[in-house]
Design a protein around this motif. Structure first.
Motif, PDB file in Angstrom:
ATOM      1  N   ALA A   2       0.830  -1.210   0.000  1.00  0.00           N
ATOM      2  CA  ALA A   2       0.000   0.000   0.000  1.00  0.00           C
ATOM      3  C   ALA A   2       0.862   1.257   0.000  1.00  0.00           C
ATOM      4  CB  ALA A   2      -0.932  -0.010   1.207  1.00  0.00           C
ATOM      5  N   ASP A   3       1.935   1.249   0.810  1.00  0.00           N
ATOM      6  CA  ASP A   3       2.830   2.409   0.851  1.00  0.00           C
ATOM      7  C   ASP A   3       3.531   2.604  -0.486  1.00  0.00           C
ATOM      8  OD1 ASP A   3       2.122   2.856   3.452  1.00  0.00           O
ATOM      9  OD2 ASP A   3       3.874   1.843   4.306  1.00  0.00           O
ATOM     10  N   PHE A   4       3.934   1.496  -1.091  1.00  0.00           N
ATOM     11  CA  PHE A   4       4.606   1.565  -2.392  1.00  0.00           C
ATOM     12  C   PHE A   4       3.688   2.180  -3.439  1.00  0.00           C
ATOM     13  CE2 PHE A   4       5.216  -0.695  -6.500  1.00  0.00           C
ATOM     14  CZ  PHE A   4       6.420  -0.110  -6.875  1.00  0.00           C
ATOM     15  N   LEU A   5       2.450   1.709  -3.492  1.00  0.00           N
ATOM     16  CA  LEU A   5       1.501   2.230  -4.473  1.00  0.00           C
ATOM     17  C   LEU A   5       1.198   3.702  -4.223  1.00  0.00           C
ATOM     18  CD1 LEU A   5      -0.945  -0.810  -4.716  1.00  0.00           C
ATOM     19  CD2 LEU A   5       0.601   0.007  -6.500  1.00  0.00           C
ATOM     20  N   ALA A   6       1.106   4.076  -2.944  1.00  0.00           N
ATOM     21  CA  ALA A   6       0.854   5.484  -2.631  1.00  0.00           C
ATOM     22  C   ALA A   6       2.008   6.347  -3.113  1.00  0.00           C
ATOM     23  CB  ALA A   6       0.651   5.651  -1.129  1.00  0.00           C
ATOM     24  N   GLY A   7       3.232   5.841  -2.944  1.00  0.00           N
ATOM     25  CA  GLY A   7       4.399   6.589  -3.406  1.00  0.00           C
ATOM     26  C   GLY A   7       4.479   6.696  -4.913  1.00  0.00           C
ATOM     27  N   CYS A   8       3.808   5.785  -5.610  1.00  0.00           N
ATOM     28  CA  CYS A   8       3.792   5.811  -7.077  1.00  0.00           C
ATOM     29  C   CYS A   8       2.585   6.562  -7.626  1.00  0.00           C
ATOM     30  CB  CYS A   8       3.801   4.382  -7.623  1.00  0.00           C
ATOM     31  SG  CYS A   8       5.310   3.472  -7.293  1.00  0.00           S
ATOM     32  N   GLY A   9       1.794   7.145  -6.760  1.00  0.00           N
ATOM     33  CA  GLY A   9       0.649   7.915  -7.226  1.00  0.00           C
ATOM     34  C   GLY A   9      -0.624   7.120  -7.325  1.00  0.00           C
ATOM     35  N   GLY A  10      -0.698   5.962  -6.650  1.00  0.00           N
ATOM     36  CA  GLY A  10      -1.923   5.175  -6.642  1.00  0.00           C
ATOM     37  C   GLY A  10      -1.875   3.952  -7.536  1.00  0.00           C
ATOM     38  N   TYR A  11      -0.967   3.914  -8.474  1.00  0.00           N
ATOM     39  CA  TYR A  11      -0.786   2.746  -9.331  1.00  0.00           C
ATOM     40  C   TYR A  11       0.690   2.646  -9.680  1.00  0.00           C
ATOM     41  CZ  TYR A  11      -0.010   5.600 -13.460  1.00  0.00           C
ATOM     42  OH  TYR A  11       0.516   6.481 -14.363  1.00  0.00           O
ATOM     43  N   ALA A  12       1.135   1.452 -10.037  1.00  0.00           N
ATOM     44  CA  ALA A  12       2.547   1.234 -10.376  1.00  0.00           C
ATOM     45  C   ALA A  12       2.651   0.547 -11.719  1.00  0.00           C
ATOM     46  CB  ALA A  12       3.236   0.406  -9.292  1.00  0.00           C
ATOM     47  N   VAL A  13       3.794   0.747 -12.364  1.00  0.00           N
ATOM     48  CA  VAL A  13       4.042   0.176 -13.688  1.00  0.00           C
ATOM     49  C   VAL A  13       5.099  -0.913 -13.567  1.00  0.00           C
ATOM     50  CG1 VAL A  13       4.780   0.651 -16.042  1.00  0.00           C
ATOM     51  CG2 VAL A  13       3.473   2.368 -14.778  1.00  0.00           C
ATOM     52  N   VAL A  14       4.757  -2.084 -14.034  1.00  0.00           N
ATOM     53  CA  VAL A  14       5.667  -3.228 -14.051  1.00  0.00           C
ATOM     54  C   VAL A  14       6.330  -3.269 -15.427  1.00  0.00           C
ATOM     55  CG1 VAL A  14       5.818  -5.736 -13.686  1.00  0.00           C
ATOM     56  CG2 VAL A  14       4.084  -4.388 -12.482  1.00  0.00           C
ATOM     57  N   ASP A  15       7.507  -3.885 -15.522  1.00  0.00           N
ATOM     58  CA  ASP A  15       8.212  -3.906 -16.804  1.00  0.00           C
ATOM     59  C   ASP A  15       7.519  -4.815 -17.815  1.00  0.00           C
ATOM     60  OD1 ASP A  15       8.910  -6.476 -16.031  1.00  0.00           O
ATOM     61  OD2 ASP A  15      11.029  -6.049 -15.717  1.00  0.00           O
ATOM     62  N   GLY A  16       8.137  -4.989 -18.983  1.00  0.00           N
ATOM     63  CA  GLY A  16       7.558  -5.792 -20.057  1.00  0.00           C
ATOM     64  C   GLY A  16       8.377  -7.032 -20.345  1.00  0.00           C
ATOM     65  N   GLY A  17       8.269  -7.538 -21.579  1.00  0.00           N
ATOM     66  CA  GLY A  17       8.902  -8.792 -21.948  1.00  0.00           C
ATOM     67  C   GLY A  17      10.428  -8.720 -21.929  1.00  0.00           C
ATOM     68  N   LEU A  18      11.049  -9.420 -21.007  1.00  0.00           N
ATOM     69  CA  LEU A  18      12.509  -9.460 -20.929  1.00  0.00           C
ATOM     70  C   LEU A  18      13.084 -10.263 -22.097  1.00  0.00           C
ATOM     71  CD1 LEU A  18      15.160  -8.913 -19.316  1.00  0.00           C
ATOM     72  CD2 LEU A  18      14.718 -11.059 -18.116  1.00  0.00           C
ATOM     73  N   ALA A  19      12.556 -11.469 -22.295  1.00  0.00           N
ATOM     74  CA  ALA A  19      13.065 -12.312 -23.379  1.00  0.00           C
ATOM     75  C   ALA A  19      12.834 -11.665 -24.744  1.00  0.00           C
ATOM     76  CB  ALA A  19      12.399 -13.681 -23.330  1.00  0.00           C
ATOM     77  N   THR A  20      11.721 -10.981 -24.885  1.00  0.00           N
ATOM     78  CA  THR A  20      11.432 -10.304 -26.155  1.00  0.00           C
ATOM     79  C   THR A  20      12.538  -9.322 -26.511  1.00  0.00           C
ATOM     80  OG1 THR A  20       9.050 -10.481 -25.755  1.00  0.00           O
ATOM     81  CG2 THR A  20       9.766  -8.812 -27.344  1.00  0.00           C
ATOM     82  N   GLU A  21      12.974  -8.547 -25.530  1.00  0.00           N
ATOM     83  CA  GLU A  21      14.030  -7.570 -25.774  1.00  0.00           C
ATOM     84  C   GLU A  21      15.389  -8.235 -25.952  1.00  0.00           C
ATOM     85  OE1 GLU A  21      13.840  -3.828 -26.041  1.00  0.00           O
ATOM     86  OE2 GLU A  21      12.172  -4.985 -26.794  1.00  0.00           O
ATOM     87  N   LEU A  22      15.658  -9.296 -25.216  1.00  0.00           N
ATOM     88  CA  LEU A  22      16.927 -10.011 -25.405  1.00  0.00           C
ATOM     89  C   LEU A  22      17.023 -10.556 -26.828  1.00  0.00           C
ATOM     90  CD1 LEU A  22      17.120 -11.959 -22.008  1.00  0.00           C
ATOM     91  CD2 LEU A  22      18.500  -9.976 -22.677  1.00  0.00           C
ATOM     92  N   GLU A  23      15.911 -11.082 -27.326  1.00  0.00           N
ATOM     93  CA  GLU A  23      15.901 -11.587 -28.705  1.00  0.00           C
ATOM     94  C   GLU A  23      16.046 -10.449 -29.703  1.00  0.00           C
ATOM     95  OE1 GLU A  23      13.306 -15.673 -28.599  1.00  0.00           O
ATOM     96  OE2 GLU A  23      12.193 -13.793 -28.533  1.00  0.00           O
ATOM     97  N   ARG A  24      15.428  -9.312 -29.403  1.00  0.00           N
ATOM     98  CA  ARG A  24      15.561  -8.176 -30.317  1.00  0.00           C
ATOM     99  C   ARG A  24      17.010  -7.724 -30.419  1.00  0.00           C
ATOM    100  NH1 ARG A  24      15.943  -2.895 -30.501  1.00  0.00           N
ATOM    101  NH2 ARG A  24      16.016  -2.627 -28.247  1.00  0.00           N
ATOM    102  N   HIS A  25      17.761  -7.920 -29.360  1.00  0.00           N
ATOM    103  CA  HIS A  25      19.179  -7.572 -29.376  1.00  0.00           C
ATOM    104  C   HIS A  25      20.046  -8.700 -29.929  1.00  0.00           C
ATOM    105  CE1 HIS A  25      19.054  -3.654 -27.437  1.00  0.00           C
ATOM    106  NE2 HIS A  25      18.186  -4.121 -26.562  1.00  0.00           N
TER     107      HIS A  25
END
Length: 726
Positions: A2-25
């Motif tokens: 709850a404290d984490f979300l409050a510090g992020c403005g009420g919602y948080a953003v999680v990252d995206g596809g790790l393997a997708t980017e590794l393959e793109r590289h």
């Protein structure tokens, strides 16, 4: 949480596809370890991808431990100690990326960005735990069908040691991901209690129908298991098509008050047999992001992406999901110069024609534009009606809502859809006041949200237009290179039009031809043996369709190297290279698997092509080479492409074939001033070919082209007609 979300403005953003980017590289992850393979082979790339997601706005980054198991590493020949070190290292790499990112933010490393606010928000590192099916690497993570022999105790013992390591690795929480059934969820709950894990966790399930998890267990029953565990601080869904998410959120909210985490895949379907993602009628990346506001309204508060999503997806999500993108973009007033505080972008309308004519009729303004100044209002009205109104993204640059210029982003399609082209124009009265720089920044703030599929925004600027170059540099654009003779700015007859008349003039009775004002005709230097001679291409002569290499220059091994049209009867030779995965690695097309497809390609693509030749040894095709034509303002340049059977690599054949094309195409197409080639940054062999053939490397065009579903950095090479003559 709850404290984490409050510090992020009420919602948080999680990252995206790790393997997708590794393959793109460029990483090949067709391996039982999947992304964990890079913990061994390329850990610095894993850190770079984490940084890319943090820069895109992620508040939570997930470690590369999803498929990192002791059993999996042992199968690769590593010891238990080495396996445990790598599992812990996956979290350490993510923590290092976080530290680098926060240090950069504290130092104002990204001061050119309008809103580097992430340094005021906490960033968490989640240690990923993939399902038992992920370790099996047989696709059962997407079905949950492990067989009767896999019991609750089997799953607990499989996960136990890995969980112990990750809980003591420095991670902020544990991410139990892609949970396919109730059984594995129960195993995780019991392990958390038995091992006294003292850091929080989230449970995320996967679904194929929007009601149940992939085994058919109801999502409500699975979420209820997660809700029963005090260490679980969030429950949700991952690696599930976006179209199914809304109903799943509502179902989860019926049984738990814990925060709901959502990070779907792109909407594509994974084929466990081919180990490939297959396109479906699912959502585009743009559709994906458009759902986020609905998901938040349904009760979710952590949002990200899973397989096949990218930093662009996360960048778009990181904009507040409850905010609608308005068609009028207002400049932050705290950043505006006092002279022009009310700067905005809005659609250019027919009623704006008088303001439009102020800059559109000004020769100073149109000096570097492809179009000539407009001389009457009627033409201006027609332009707004026929070009501006239907344009996918064109805005008036306004001061106090009155247009003083315009700015646009042109879209591309197919393999070019990852990039858009920026264009702008401003009334000369307002030059030198920073208005366009501010307008460009406003576009950047908007376009990557409105078009989340966009990965690159490019701009072509005349080398003499120093002011516009400064605008882009101040707006944070990177100068990639100079593309020589890349574009035509002209009206009236082009040199191509001029030359096309010559044959008609001869038929009418003329026998001496030349040019007057504004036309440059240069003799072509042709070689016979070792002695150069000068001649002009006779307008009544056709260039032969077979180009023979000067035998005094050919290697003895392949003396009879020639270029000729590729014919339907050559299909068997064509299939030798067209079916070879090594050959097609950097091509936009997949290997051909049957002769019928090869025949159709030759009939429908090769035969009608304006300039396509087989590379032949003793008249037998061993590859192909082509020059693609352009039209309009781009007709001064052609694009070179080539392919060669792998058996003949490293023998100098393509270099010699390229030189033969150069000797021919500037003669056959006298309007051509530039021959260019785009080469993948990792295709070092092809880059050497072009350098040996006399091409000049102009720069690296970042995220310029989509190859097999991934945007790639491309190296641009060119050879000018004047280079050839010299």
């Amino acid at each position: 949480m709850a404290d984490f979300l409050a510090g992020c403005g009420g919602y948080a953003v999680v990252d995206g596809g790790l393997a997708t980017e590794l393959e793109r590289h460029g990483q090949d992850l067709n391996d039982p370890l999947w992304s964990a393979k890079c913990l061994i082979s390329f850990p610095q790339l894993v850190r770079r991808v984490h940084l890319d997601y943090l820069e895109a706005g992620a508040n939570v980054i997930i470690s590369a431990s999803y498929q990192a198991t002791i059993q999996g590493f042992e199968a690769k020949g590593l010891s238990i100690e080495e396996a445990e070190t790598l599992i812990k290292r996956s979290v350490e790499i993510a923590c290092e990326a976080r530290e680098i990112y926060l240090q950069r933010c504290a130092k104002g490393y990204w001061d050119f960005l309008d809103s580097p606010k992430i340094d005021r928000h906490p960033v968490l590192v989640a240690a990923s735990v993939g399902s038992y099916g992920a370790y099996l690497a047989d696709g059962s993570e997407y079905s949950g069908n492990y067989g009767a022999s896999v019991t609750l105790e089997t799953l607990k013992e499989f996960h136990r040691r890995r969980l112990q390591i990750l809980a003591n690795s420095g991670a902020d929480l544990i991410a139990f991901e892609t949970i396919p059934n109730k059984l594995e969820a129960q195993a995780y709950v019991e392990l958390l209690k038995e091992e006294n894990i003292d850091i929080p966790a989230w449970f995320s399930f996967s679904s194929a129908d929007g009601t149940n998890v992939v085994t058919g267990d109801p999502i409500t029953e699975c979420a209820n298991i997660a809700d029963s565990c005090s260490q679980v601080v969030a429950v949700g869904i991952n690696c599930t098509p976006p179209r199914l998410i809304h109903g799943l959120i509502l179902s989860i909210r019926k049984v738990t008050n814990k925060p709901v985490i959502i990070y779907p895949n792109s909407g594509e379907t994974y084929n466990a047999e081919t180990k490939q993602w297959e396109k479906t009628r699912g959502e585009t990346e743009e559709d994906f992001v458009s759902y986020v506001g609905k998901w938040r309204n349904a009760g979710a508060c952590l949002f990200g992406g899973c397989c096949r999503t990218t930093p662009n997806t996360i960048r778009a999500i990181s904009r507040k999901p409850n905010m609608e993108v308005t068609s009028v973009v207002q400049l932050d007033q705290t950043k505006a110069k006092d002279e022009y505080p009310n700067l905005s972008l809005r659609p250019l309308q027919v009623s704006d024609v008088d303001d439009f004519m102020v800059w559109a009729s000004d020769e100073k303004v149109t000096r570097f534009c492809a179009w000539e100044p407009y001389t009457n209002k009627e033409d201006g009205l027609n332009y707004i009606k026929n070009i501006v109104v239907p344009h996918p993204w064109l805005r008036a640059i306004c001061i106090d809502d009155r247009p003083v210029g315009a700015i646009s982003v042109s879209a591309n399609s197919g393999n070019d859809k990852c990039r858009g082209e920026l264009g702008y124009v401003l009334a000369s009265k307002y030059w030198g006041k920073g208005i366009v720089t501010r307008a460009v920044k406003m576009v950047v703030d908007t376009i990557f949200v409105e078009w989340p599929h966009l990965e690159r925004l490019g701009a072509l600027v005349d080398v003499e237009n120093v002011g516009s170059q400064r605008v882009l540099e101040k707006a944070g654009f990177q100068r990639e290179g100079v593309l020589r003779k890349y574009f035509i700015k002209t009206r009236g007859e082009t040199e191509e039009d001029f030359v096309s008349y010559v044959g008609k003039w001869r038929n009418a009775g003329a026998c001496l031809y030349g040019g007057c004002c504004g036309l440059l005709l240069t003799p072509l230097e042709l070689y016979q043996g070792d002695q150069p001679k000068f001649s002009y291409k006779k307008p009544s002569m056709e260039v032969t369709s077979v180009v023979q290499l000067d035998q005094t220059k050919a290697k003895d091994e392949f003396l009879n190297l020639s270029l000729r049209p590729l014919q339907v009867s050559d299909v068997d030779d064509f299939m030798v290279w067209a079916s070879d995965e090594k050959v097609t690695r950097f091509c936009t097309w997949e290997p051909y698997t049957n002769k019928e497809d090869g025949l159709n390609y030759i009939k429908n693509k090769v035969v009608p092509h304006p300039w396509f030749r087989a590379i032949c040894v003793d008249d037998r095709p061993v590859g192909a080479i082509s020059v693609s034509a352009n039209s309009g303002n781009d007709k001064c340049r052609g694009e070179l492409g080539y392919v060669l059977a792998s058996k003949y690599w490293g023998k100098g054949i393509v270099t010699r074939a390229v030189k033969m094309v150069v000797d021919t195409v500037f003669v056959e197409w006298p309007h051509l001033e530039r021959l260019e080639a785009l080469v993948d940054v990792e295709n070092v062999g092809s880059q050497r070919v072009l350098e040996k053939a006399g091409f000049q490397r102009e720069g690296v065009l970042r995220k310029y082209f989509i190859v097999k579903g991934r945007s790639r950095d491309m190296v641009m090479f060119s050879l000018l007609s004047t280079d050839y003559q010299s």
